[in-house]
Design an enzyme around this catalytic site. Structure first.
Site: not given
Ligand code: IPM
Ligand code: MG
Length: 355
Positions: A144, A194, A226, A250, A254
């Site tokens: 990032y 990884k 993975d 990240d 999710d």
């Molecule tokens: C998160 C989001 C952010 C990230 C984006 C919006 C930049 O996906 O907070 O997980 O990737 O950190």
């Molecule tokens: Mg995110």
């Protein structure tokens, strides 16, 4: 908790961000009244709304206010209006710049499925039994932020460069934080990398192993990202604290949100070395439902509970909010994302009533 007023900066941001922040703020105000402490709130711009007003996603005035605050509550940033891939300024730069400027290197993302929501998850209920995970995502390093990062065209060939880099110092501090958390939980850290491919992951693994030696009562596993992505779904109850680098974290969080039933339920805390922190739901700005009053406010309300616990030293008030959320869900109250029909206000009211 001390008697002075705690300063909270609210960054509603874009899309549903301002709606869910308003819900969380009303819960914080109610808890402050009940538990007799004082909060002051200051609204500032971040993300797309800041680009519209000031041409930058992170105005100086926002950053200065956040630096002075005891804690920052954030909604979400971004939306189609600012999605031009060639744009020089993007809403996400505001969020990333803020995390970095405040030194918030550790992002805590707890995932604890609510028993009442077992039917909402696409996973079988027996897989979800006993799941209680905290993902600690490294937040201010890795791909990032690595340099160089640019586009170039050489001999008509267009090329894009991102750089994934980590120092031992960056790895050590976030892994230590994960071990400290695990030592107060189930004594187990899973470090995800990884290392079969990436040099940065080999350093990550080496440092994590060395940190592990400082915590003899906590066991440490290393997993490749993975296979971890698969095992997070096939055997989620085996995890306690997961620690991983920025982008893996990240993606995996999710995925982990599926265990909880909805992205809309999941809170996060971003912490550095001090007590001040940034608290935000892990969901995005959901432009498709913005302004319709149907967003699930629970992710942000649960983030407000984390704010009370980690930045204001008020664990009892935090637990009061978490119990109210559990009780509302147990009573079958649900927003649209978790299969119900309640709007954001009605869901918030239900939680307020149960505080
Ligand atoms: C998160 C989001 C952010 C990230 C984006 C919006 C930049 O996906 O907070 O997980 O990737 O950190
Ligand atoms: Mg995110």
């Amino acid at each position: 908790m001390s008697a002075h007023a705690h300063r909270i900066v609210v960054l509603g941001g874009d899309g549903i961000g301002p709606e869910v922040c308003a819900a969380a703020r009303s819960v914080l105000e109610a808890v402050a009244a009940k538990d007799s402490f004082t909060l002051t709130f200051e609204d500032k711009l971040l993300g797309g709304c800041a680009i519209d007003a000031h041409g930058t996603a992170l105005p100086d005035d926002t950053l200065e206010a956040c630096k002075r605050a005891d804690a920052v509550l954030l909604g979400a940033v971004g939306g189609p209006k600012w999605d031009d891939p060639t744009a020089k300024v993007r809403p996400e730069q505001g969020l990333l710049g803020l995390r970095r400027a405040l030194g918030l290197y550790a992002n805590l993302r707890p995932v604890r499925p609510h028993a009442a929501l077992a039917d909402v998850s696409p996973l079988k209920a027996d897989r979800l039994a006993g799941v209680d995970i905290i993902v600690v995502r490294e937040l201010t390093g890795g791909i990032y932020f690595g340099q160089p990062r640019r586009r170039e065209t050489v001999d008509g060939v267009e090329k894009a460069i991102d750089t994934l880099e980590y120092t031992d110092v960056e790895i050590r501090r976030v892994v230590r934080l994960a071990f400290r958390l695990a030592s107060e939980r189930k004594q187990h850290v899973t470090s995800i990398d990884k290392a079969n491919v990436l040099e940065s992951s080999r350093l990550w693994r080496q440092v994590a192993t060395a940190v592990g030696a400082e915590f003899p009562s906590v066991s440490l596993d290393h997993q490749l990202v993975d296979s971890a992505a698969m095992r997070l779904i096939t055997e989620p109850a085996r995890y306690d604290v997961i620690v991983t680098e920025n982008m893996f974290g990240d993606i995996l969080t999710d995925e982990a949100a599926v265990l909880a039933g909805s992205l809309g339920l999941c809170p996060s805390a971003s912490l550095g070395d001090g007590r001040a922190g940034l608290y935000e739901p892990i969901h995005g700005s959901a432009p498709d439902i913005a302004g319709r009053g149907i967003a699930n406010p629970i992710g942000t309300i649960a983030s407000a509970a984390m704010l009370l616990r980690h930045s204001l030293g008020a664990p009892a008030s935090a637990a009061r909010i978490e119990r109210a959320i559990d009780s509302a869900l147990a009573d079958g109250l649900r927003t649209k994302d978790i299969g119900g029909g309640l709007g954001s206000d009605a869901m918030t009211e239900a939680i307020l009533k149960r505080l």
